[in-house]
Design a protein around this motif. Structure first.
Motif, PDB file in Angstrom:
ATOM      1  N   PRO A 213      -3.003  30.762  44.075  1.00 29.97           N
ATOM      2  CA  PRO A 213      -2.949  31.266  42.697  1.00 29.97           C
ATOM      3  C   PRO A 213      -2.389  32.685  42.611  1.00 29.97           C
ATOM      4  O   PRO A 213      -2.611  33.514  43.482  1.00 29.97           O
ATOM      5  CB  PRO A 213      -4.403  31.227  42.230  1.00 29.97           C
ATOM      6  N   THR A 214      -1.649  32.938  41.538  1.00 30.88           N
ATOM      7  CA  THR A 214      -1.112  34.256  41.240  1.00 30.88           C
ATOM      8  C   THR A 214      -1.706  34.699  39.911  1.00 30.88           C
ATOM      9  O   THR A 214      -1.592  33.989  38.914  1.00 30.88           O
ATOM     10  CB  THR A 214       0.421  34.211  41.129  1.00 30.88           C
ATOM     11  N   TYR A 215      -2.342  35.843  39.901  1.00 32.77           N
ATOM     12  CA  TYR A 215      -2.994  36.353  38.701  1.00 32.77           C
ATOM     13  C   TYR A 215      -2.152  37.456  38.085  1.00 32.77           C
ATOM     14  O   TYR A 215      -1.324  38.072  38.751  1.00 32.77           O
ATOM     15  CB  TYR A 215      -4.406  36.862  39.035  1.00 32.77           C
TER      16      TYR A 215
ATOM     17  N   GLN B 267      -3.812  33.778  34.749  1.00 32.68           N
ATOM     18  CA  GLN B 267      -3.130  33.216  35.905  1.00 32.68           C
ATOM     19  C   GLN B 267      -1.709  32.837  35.526  1.00 32.68           C
ATOM     20  O   GLN B 267      -1.458  32.338  34.431  1.00 32.68           O
ATOM     21  CB  GLN B 267      -3.878  31.980  36.397  1.00 32.68           C
ATOM     22  N   CYS B 268      -0.780  33.066  36.443  1.00 31.20           N
ATOM     23  CA  CYS B 268       0.625  32.709  36.239  1.00 31.20           C
ATOM     24  C   CYS B 268       0.923  31.449  37.035  1.00 31.20           C
ATOM     25  O   CYS B 268       0.639  31.375  38.229  1.00 31.20           O
ATOM     26  CB  CYS B 268       1.535  33.847  36.688  1.00 31.20           C
TER      27      CYS B 268
ATOM     28  N   VAL C 110      -9.023  29.988  33.145  1.00 34.85           N
ATOM     29  CA  VAL C 110      -8.370  30.434  34.369  1.00 34.85           C
ATOM     30  C   VAL C 110      -9.194  29.958  35.547  1.00 34.85           C
ATOM     31  O   VAL C 110     -10.415  30.100  35.557  1.00 34.85           O
ATOM     32  CB  VAL C 110      -8.241  31.971  34.390  1.00 34.85           C
TER      33      VAL C 110
END
Length: 142
Positions: free
Chosen positions: A41-43, A85-86, A129
């Motif tokens: 995950p990318t935040y 989150q992205c 998220v």
């Protein structure tokens, strides 16, 4: 008697320039990580003002990043910070968070363009998220 010529806009201070370089680097790395490794995950943290926006993407984002983004907004007022989150899906970087609104899309795209110099197709969606899963010693198999 000659009047003073209007001066050019002042260049950003060395501290702001180094912060901007750091944020740009981490944001580009975060966008690449969201696209290339979706399992990790990318935040993000978005700083939205009346005139512009700045995004910061990383594997871990916390409230301490507010102080990092504040100087990059200049004299912009009405700053609001959003966490989420992205996700990269169907050719778009989708920013999902509990407090974001779809109307932030244009400011976000313009903020990414001014920060990185490149255009990124983005979507903004309200939603839950996924929290980072942390294993405790009690959960480890024996």
């Amino acid at each position: 008697m000659a009047t003073a010529a209007p001066s050019a806009p002042a260049a950003p201070s060395a501290n702001v320039a180094s912060v901007q370089k750091r944020v740009r680097t981490k944001t580009l790395e975060g966008l690449k990580a969201a696209r290339m490794s979706p399992a990790r995950p990318t935040y993000f943290m978005l700083c939205i003002g009346n005139k512009g926006a700045v995004a910061y993407l990383a594997p871990v984002v916390g409230s301490g990043h507010k102080t990092l983004l504040r100087p990059l907004m200049g004299k912009d007022t009405g700053l609001k910070y959003h966490l989420g989150q992205c996700i990269y899906e169907q050719g778009y970087y989708t920013f999902v968070g509990p407090t974001v609104a779809p109307g932030m899309k244009r400011k976000l795209e313009m903020g990414l363009l001014t920060l990185t110099g490149r255009r990124f197709r983005a979507l903004v969606r309200r939603g839950a998220v996924e929290e980072a899963k942390q294993k405790s010693s009690a959960e480890l198999p024996t």
